[in-house]
Design a protein around this motif. Structure first.
Motif, PDB file in Angstrom:
ATOM      1  N   SER A  26       0.837  -1.197   0.000  1.00 29.20           N
ATOM      2  CA  SER A  26       0.000   0.000   0.000  1.00 29.20           C
ATOM      3  C   SER A  26       0.876   1.252   0.000  1.00 29.20           C
ATOM      4  O   SER A  26       2.026   1.232   0.448  1.00 29.20           O
ATOM      5  N   THR A  27       0.322   2.355  -0.494  1.00 33.20           N
ATOM      6  CA  THR A  27       1.097   3.593  -0.586  1.00 33.20           C
ATOM      7  C   THR A  27       1.355   4.228   0.777  1.00 33.20           C
ATOM      8  O   THR A  27       2.336   4.938   0.962  1.00 33.20           O
ATOM      9  N   ASN A  28       0.468   3.966   1.755  1.00 34.43           N
ATOM     10  CA  ASN A  28       0.613   4.607   3.067  1.00 34.43           C
ATOM     11  C   ASN A  28       0.942   3.622   4.189  1.00 34.43           C
ATOM     12  O   ASN A  28       0.739   3.918   5.361  1.00 34.43           O
ATOM     13  N   ARG A  29       1.426   2.443   3.837  1.00 32.78           N
ATOM     14  CA  ARG A  29       1.845   1.438   4.818  1.00 32.78           C
ATOM     15  C   ARG A  29       0.728   1.108   5.811  1.00 32.78           C
ATOM     16  O   ARG A  29       0.967   0.961   7.016  1.00 32.78           O
ATOM     17  N   SER A  30      -0.486   0.992   5.333  1.00 37.36           N
ATOM     18  CA  SER A  30      -1.636   0.860   6.225  1.00 37.36           C
ATOM     19  C   SER A  30      -2.237  -0.542   6.258  1.00 37.36           C
ATOM     20  O   SER A  30      -3.191  -0.785   6.987  1.00 37.36           O
ATOM     21  N   ARG A  31      -1.681  -1.465   5.502  1.00 40.09           N
ATOM     22  CA  ARG A  31      -2.310  -2.784   5.422  1.00 40.09           C
ATOM     23  C   ARG A  31      -2.185  -3.522   6.750  1.00 40.09           C
ATOM     24  O   ARG A  31      -1.130  -3.523   7.385  1.00 40.09           O
ATOM     25  N   ARG A  32      -3.270  -4.182   7.157  1.00 41.13           N
ATOM     26  CA  ARG A  32      -3.268  -4.953   8.403  1.00 41.13           C
ATOM     27  C   ARG A  32      -3.813  -6.363   8.222  1.00 41.13           C
ATOM     28  O   ARG A  32      -3.731  -7.177   9.142  1.00 41.13           O
ATOM     29  N   TYR A  33      -4.376  -6.635   7.058  1.00 40.87           N
ATOM     30  CA  TYR A  33      -5.016  -7.929   6.841  1.00 40.87           C
ATOM     31  C   TYR A  33      -4.476  -8.587   5.568  1.00 40.87           C
ATOM     32  O   TYR A  33      -4.011  -7.910   4.651  1.00 40.87           O
ATOM     33  N   CYS A  34      -4.586  -9.920   5.531  1.00 35.36           N
ATOM     34  CA  CYS A  34      -4.040 -10.660   4.396  1.00 35.36           C
ATOM     35  C   CYS A  34      -4.947 -10.598   3.176  1.00 35.36           C
ATOM     36  O   CYS A  34      -4.493 -10.853   2.057  1.00 35.36           O
ATOM     37  N   SER A  35      -6.221 -10.262   3.369  1.00 34.35           N
ATOM     38  CA  SER A  35      -7.173 -10.278   2.254  1.00 34.35           C
ATOM     39  C   SER A  35      -8.344  -9.350   2.557  1.00 34.35           C
ATOM     40  O   SER A  35      -8.557  -8.947   3.709  1.00 34.35           O
ATOM     41  N   ASP A  36      -9.113  -9.027   1.520  1.00 32.85           N
ATOM     42  CA  ASP A  36     -10.324  -8.221   1.704  1.00 32.85           C
ATOM     43  C   ASP A  36     -11.331  -8.949   2.594  1.00 32.85           C
ATOM     44  O   ASP A  36     -12.048  -8.318   3.381  1.00 32.85           O
ATOM     45  N   ARG A  37     -11.379 -10.263   2.464  1.00 31.17           N
ATOM     46  CA  ARG A  37     -12.310 -11.047   3.277  1.00 31.17           C
ATOM     47  C   ARG A  37     -12.008 -10.882   4.767  1.00 31.17           C
ATOM     48  O   ARG A  37     -12.912 -10.658   5.578  1.00 31.17           O
ATOM     49  N   CYS A  38     -10.725 -10.980   5.133  1.00 26.20           N
ATOM     50  CA  CYS A  38     -10.354 -10.823   6.539  1.00 26.20           C
ATOM     51  C   CYS A  38     -10.590  -9.388   7.011  1.00 26.20           C
ATOM     52  O   CYS A  38     -10.997  -9.163   8.155  1.00 26.20           O
ATOM     53  N   ALA A  39     -10.341  -8.410   6.144  1.00 27.56           N
ATOM     54  CA  ALA A  39     -10.569  -7.012   6.510  1.00 27.56           C
ATOM     55  C   ALA A  39     -12.048  -6.774   6.806  1.00 27.56           C
ATOM     56  O   ALA A  39     -12.403  -6.126   7.801  1.00 27.56           O
ATOM     57  N   THR A  40     -12.920  -7.315   5.956  1.00 27.48           N
ATOM     58  CA  THR A  40     -14.362  -7.165   6.162  1.00 27.48           C
ATOM     59  C   THR A  40     -14.803  -7.848   7.447  1.00 27.48           C
ATOM     60  O   THR A  40     -15.572  -7.283   8.237  1.00 27.48           O
ATOM     61  N   ARG A  41     -14.297  -9.058   7.672  1.00 24.50           N
ATOM     62  CA  ARG A  41     -14.661  -9.801   8.879  1.00 24.50           C
ATOM     63  C   ARG A  41     -14.227  -9.056  10.135  1.00 24.50           C
ATOM     64  O   ARG A  41     -14.975  -8.977  11.126  1.00 24.50           O
ATOM     65  N   ALA A  42     -13.030  -8.488  10.112  1.00 21.78           N
ATOM     66  CA  ALA A  42     -12.527  -7.746  11.273  1.00 21.78           C
ATOM     67  C   ALA A  42     -13.349  -6.483  11.516  1.00 21.78           C
ATOM     68  O   ALA A  42     -13.653  -6.136  12.663  1.00 21.78           O
ATOM     69  N   ASN A  43     -13.719  -5.779  10.447  1.00 22.26           N
ATOM     70  CA  ASN A  43     -14.514  -4.556  10.592  1.00 22.26           C
ATOM     71  C   ASN A  43     -15.898  -4.848  11.144  1.00 22.26           C
ATOM     72  O   ASN A  43     -16.419  -4.103  11.985  1.00 22.26           O
TER      73      ASN A  43
END
Length: 222
Positions: free
Chosen positions: A158-175
């Motif tokens: 990512s351009t701003n070093r903001s990634r925290r999850y391995c996939s969109d699926r995990c990001a959605t689940r965490a949110n």
């Protein structure tokens, strides 16, 4: 292939196991070959001895990602250096199977064609790719997914070093989990706040009005 792209080999191997869930996809020679894409010289070298060897390399690569995710950059680099020393690359220029429009070879590097085993080949490629990624973008670009129970590794591009999850699926689940947790907390807070009785509210209003009238009379000029 760009050298840094071999970093995906490291991610692929690490994520063949999910420690928290107790699953492991690296259980057969075919699984070893699939790590290489199923074809090629290295895939053809795969045998039963590569299973425990690759699992050991996998654990060491996971430790690199975990150290980086925890902010321990020196440890991450030291662990990766250990792999680079143990599984060195032996680059050679090749042009086979890659011809341009005029039939001339498209020269490119092969990094580990002289490795004797599938494990040695894979470990050399994964370690060198990870080293290129780390030195080019930073140690903090290696991460472990924060969506429990997932512990997959990922490369942050990512351009701003903001990634925290391995996939969109995990990001959605965490949110979604975070949203539900906030709602539960809000409901619990509301239940802990004692409701003011109606009679108390009425008394408070009457007292306030009487006080206001008395104050008004006392302060009025006689």
């Amino acid at each position: 292939m760009e050298l840094a792209s071999y970093a995906e080999y490291a991610v692929r191997l690490v994520n063949s196991e999910e420690p928290v869930r107790g699953t492991d996809a690296l259980t057969s020679i075919d699984a070893v070959r699939q790590l290489f894409g199923g074809t090629g010289r290295a895939a053809g070298l795969a045998d039963d001895s590569d299973l425990p060897r690759l699992r050991a390399v996998r654990g060491r690569l996971r430790a690199v990602f975990e150290a980086a995710s925890e902010g321990d950059q020196v440890r991450a680099v030291d662990l990766l250096n250990g792999l680079l020393v143990e599984y060195p690359v032996s680059p050679v220029i090749s042009g086979h199977d890659y011809l341009d429009e005029q039939g001339r070879p498209r020269w490119h590097l092969h990094l580990a064609d002289s490795a004797a085993t599938a494990t040695a080949t894979y470990a050399a490629l994964a370690s060198m790719g990870l080293a290129m990624h780390l030195t080019g973008l930073g140690v903090d670009r290696l991460g472990i997914c924060q969506a429990a129970p997932c512990r997959n590794a990922y490369l942050d591009t990512s351009t701003n070093r903001s990634r925290r999850y391995c996939s969109d699926r995990c990001a959605t689940r965490a949110n979604v989990a975070a949203y539900r947790a906030r709602k539960r907390q809000e409901a619990a807070d509301e239940q802990r706040e004692p409701a003011q009785p109606v009679t108390s509210r009425v008394t408070s209003r009457v007292t306030s009005r009487v006080t206001s009238r008395v104050t008004s009379r006392v302060t009025s000029p006689g």
